[in-house]
Structure formats: C-alpha cells, structure tokens
Design an enzyme around this catalytic site. Structure first.
Site: not given
Ligand code: NAD
Length: 480
Positions: A177, A251, A285, A382
C-alpha cells in the site's frame, strides 16, 4: 514522459481501478497542479489483493522456485530499473517535488536493493544443531507467507526496493500500500516487475491510510506487516497486527543528533551536517535534525553554518537547487507551525526560494535555529522539514545525555578526532546506526537500519531484513 493519466491497482496479475470507482488526485508538489489520479481503494480491493497473494503463496510458482531462480528474477528487475532510471527519476521527482538529481540517486538505490537481495536469495543457510546422540536437528529458515507493506511518501521508489526485495527474496507473496501522496514510481516499478516474471508475487493497492491502509493492517489474511511512517499511525498499525497475532516492523522516524566536538574537522563536518538536513528537504526519517556543538566552538560553528544556510536555495525539480518543494501543503503548514515556536532572535539564518519556483509549489527556505533548549518541542519532536536546531554542550557525558534525551533513537553522527571518544560515544548513543566522522542519512543498502522507542523496532536493510521476513523451523530426526 510515460506518466499514466489514471494509475491503477495491480491485483492478482491484473491492472484494475478501485471497485468503488473512486479516485484520488495526484498533486505535483513543485507547482501544486494535478498530474494524475490513483484509485481510492477500500477493504474490497485490499481483500482481493490479500486473497490473490495467499493463492500465489499457497499454490503458485514463486515460493517454490529454487532460490537461485528467485534471485535471477530479482536481479532482472534491478537491471530493468537501471535501464529505465531516467524515466523513473522523472516520475519520482515530479511526484515528490525532490530535485531530479536526488531522484536519480533514489532510483539507483531502488535498483541496488533488488541486486543485493537477488544475490542473497540463495545464501540463507539453515543450521545443524548438535543435540543428543541419535538425533539430527536442523533449523531451517522459511518464508512467512503473505507480507503486507505500508510505505510513506518521502522515498517511494527506494521504499519499494527496501521493503519488497528482501521479502520477495525469502519467497513471500507481497501486498503493497503506497502512500496516497506519492505512489507513481511504485506503480511504474510494478510495471517493470511484470517484465521479470514477478507478477504472481506482487500486489499493489493504492488509497488513503484511513481506508486502504487500515484495511490492510487489520486483514486477518496477512502473516506480517512492515510499516514506515509516523509514530501515531505506527502505533495503530501495531495494534492491528497484534489483534491478528502477527509480527510487524515499524520504522517511525527520528530526531537524530549530529555531535561536533571541539577537536573535530569542522571543514568536513559542516557540509555533511547541512546535507543531512537539506537532503529531501529534511523529510527523511534519519535526517540529522539536531546539531550538538561543544561550547568552546559553539559560536564560531553556528556562524559557519549560518553563512552556508543563507546560500541554500529551494527550487523546481529540474534546476540544480539544494532542495525541492515539500510534499504537500499540509506538510508545509506542519513545518511552519514549528517555526512559529522559535523567537525571532533564534532564527539565525534562512535560505532562499528561487525566483524560478512556481507560485503554487510547496517551497520552504531552510532555517537554522540557535540556541535551542534541549527539552523544547523544537529539539524533541520530528519536524520533517529543512530545519536544523543547534544545541550547545559542555563535555562528553553532557553530549550523551542530550543526544539520548528524546523519545526517538534512530541514527547519530559523531565528529571528533579522539579515537577513544569515538568508541565511547558509539557505544553510549542510544540508536540503531552511529556514523563517526561521516553521516549517511538513510545509510547504505548493506547496512542494518532501524530504531528503538518512538523510532520503532525491527531492522531493515542488509541481511537483517531477510531474517525479519522469514521464520525458523526446527526439524528433529531421531535416527537410532
Ligand atoms: P502516515 O504515518 O499517516 O502515513 C504513512 C503511510 O501509512 C501512508 O501509506 C498512509 O497512507 C498510511 N496510513 C495512514 N493512516 C493509516 C492507518 N490508520 N492504517 C494504516 N495505514 C495508514 O504519515 P503522514 O501523515 O503521511 O505524515 C505525517 C508525519 O509522519 C510527517 O510529518 C513525519 O513527521 C512523519 N513521517 C515519517 C516518515 C518516515 O520515514 N519515518 C515518513 C513519512 C512521514
């Protein structure tokens, strides 16, 4: 340049729209325009993908192939990626807003993941365990079955390789996904995988996290979950995995320190420190988002960093700029909300936004904040943007306490010429990777990577990832 106007899911060997017919617009961060659409999938599509993956794993060819042949197909995909690197880098930079130069490196890394794990596929040996007389005991490593992979928007192409290649190398069938904010490169990579006889093993379902992501995380048909993203979503995903009694790796980002001692080679440290926060506009990250500087060199090092920061320029993907746009309006607003926490006097340097940057793009000039109190939100949370916080420290033990005092623990950098201190610091820092007199945000494909605490758990990359995507079976023979 080969960007599909309407992208589709890939399920059970076929490209298909979401069964509900709904789509999500794909927005180019560099100018805010809509460039494509992806399916807004829900449980129905996720269910179909998991069933297809289960069927492939139980009855298909992939998990039964000789490891050397699995390796050959993965290697072929590495070659295809390299062959299409320009087109893929173009798609990746358009979809994420990162400079074409960085996207090109990401595509190289994506190819390298498939090469590395192709080579590893036939090198996972079991063990013979000395037990009692008259017994022959083997511990063999087997695939888990159907592995689910939920990835973020910051490095979509690299993440495709990082999470799928080791799982496929072990013989699992996968359901991916990708993030709704950036999934065009993973779709193009899937297209290339089909040329390499990998269709049976891969399923891709696009959609929002709340709908497709949550449905995949809690699907009872998966055997393992690999998640990269925010700590909040990571906690929800882990709870879903626990309800189904399956394992997961998380992660979840970091607040990684770069620690500069007075005896360090400042000329070497400064460009590395800047690159570690400017790379991918700080949306990494393992970004080095805190710089801890020893008191005796604090002022002069901050001045040096300031003069470099003022020259940094954000601009459109095709130019040779230090950084591109942030991924979305929402992410830009999030970073700006952190900047509002700093006093005017703490903003010691700000980079530029190029006059070539289109109005509608999500650009943000890099910002250097100094001094930052170690327990403030700026130093603890972060930010995920091009914002570097400077924190002074007295001595080695002070540096360790400040460095270890956030809920995250992913990566750290240490800059010192003292050999003893290099070892002491590497041992004392609470994190999954330590770099001494260098910094590799994201690190190499070969290097085990992962964190603890709010940074998550489990290890990706290197041979460690293969262990994560497999399980040991102990076979005991009594022969007399
Ligand atoms: P997120 O965790 O919401 O999204 C990451 C992935 O998880 C996406 O594919 C998203 O569709 C999916 N997702 C979201 N809600 C979900 C749920 N309830 N169940 C299963 N999957 C779900 O992150 P975001 O909203 O895109 O970004 C928010 C913050 O997260 C950023 O500002 C940053 O601080 C952090 N982030 C960290 C990384 C990393 O590499 N560690 C990457 C992106 C964002």
């Amino acid at each position: 340049m080969g960007i599909p106007l309407t992208s589709r899911n890939f399920i059970g060997g076929n490209w298909k729209p979401a069964q509900n017919g709904q789509t999500i617009a794909v927005v180019a961060p560099s100018d805010g325009s809509s460039i494509s659409e992806i399916p807004a999938s829900d449980l129905t599509d996720v269910n179909e993908a998991v069933v297809a993956a289960r069927n492939a794993f139980e009855h298909g060819e992939w998990s039964r192939l000789a490891p050397v042949d699995r390796g050959r197909r993965l290697h072929a995909l590495g070659n295809e990626i390299s062959k299409h690197s320009k087109q893929l880098a173009h798609i990746e930079s358009l979809d994420t807003g990162k400079p074409f130069r960085e996207a090109t490196n990401d595509i190289k890394a994506a190819a390298r993941y498939f090469e590395f794990y192709a080579g590893a596929a036939d090198k996972i040996h079991g063990e013979v365990i000395p037990y009692s007389n008259g017994y022959h005991v083997q511990a063999v490593r087997e695939p888990l079955g159907v592995t689910a992979h939920i990835i973020p928007w910051n490095y979509p192409a690299q993440m495709f390789g990082r999470t799928l290649a080791p799982s496929l190398a072990m013989g699992n069938a996968v359901v991916l996904k990708p993030a709704e904010d950036a999934c065009l490169a993973p779709l193009k990579l899937t297209e290339l995988a089909l040329k390499c006889d990998l269709a049976e093993a891969i399923n891709v379902v696009c959609g929002t996290g709340e709908s497709a992501g949550a449905a995949l995380a809690r699907h009872p048909g998966i055997n393992f979950l690999s998640f990269t993203g925010s700590p909040e979503t990571g906690a929800a995903v882990q709870a879903a995995a626990a309800a189904n009694h399956v394992g997961c790796t998380l992660e979840l980002g970091g607040k990684s320190p770069q620690i500069i001692f007075a005896d360090a080679d400042i000329e070497a440290a400064v460009p590395a420190v800047i690159n570690a926060i400017v790379q991918n506009a700080g949306q990494t990250c393992s970004a080095g988002s805190r710089v801890l500087i020893q008191n005796s060199i604090f002022q002069k090092t901050v001045q040096r960093l300031s003069s470099e920061f003022t020259r940094l320029e954000a601009g459109p993907v095709s130019g040779d700029f230090n950084l591109g746009a942030l991924i979305s309006k929402k992410q830009k607003a999030r970073v700006e909300s952190y900047l509002k926490m700093a006093n005017a006097s703490q903003i010691v340097a700000r980079g530029m936004i190029s006059s070539n940057a289109p109005e509608g793009g999500f650009y943000l000039a890099p910002v250097l904040i100094s001094p930052v109190e170690p327990h403030s939100p700026l130093a603890q949370e972060e930010i995920f943007g091009p914002v570097l916080c400077c924190i002074p420290f007295d001595d080695e033990s002070d540096a360790v306490s400040i460095a270890n005092a956030t809920p995250y623990s992913l990566v750290a950098g240490v800059w010192t010429d003292d050999g003893g201190r290099q070892i002491r610091m590497a041992k004392a820092l609470r994190c999954g990777q330590v770099y001494v007199n260098c910094y590799g945000a994201g690190g190499g494909i070969e290097l085990p990577f992962g964190g603890a605490g709010k940074s998550g758990h489990g290890r990706e990359k290197g041979f460690e990832a293969l262990r994560g995507f497999s399980q040991v079976k102990t076979i005991v023979h009594k022969y007399g």
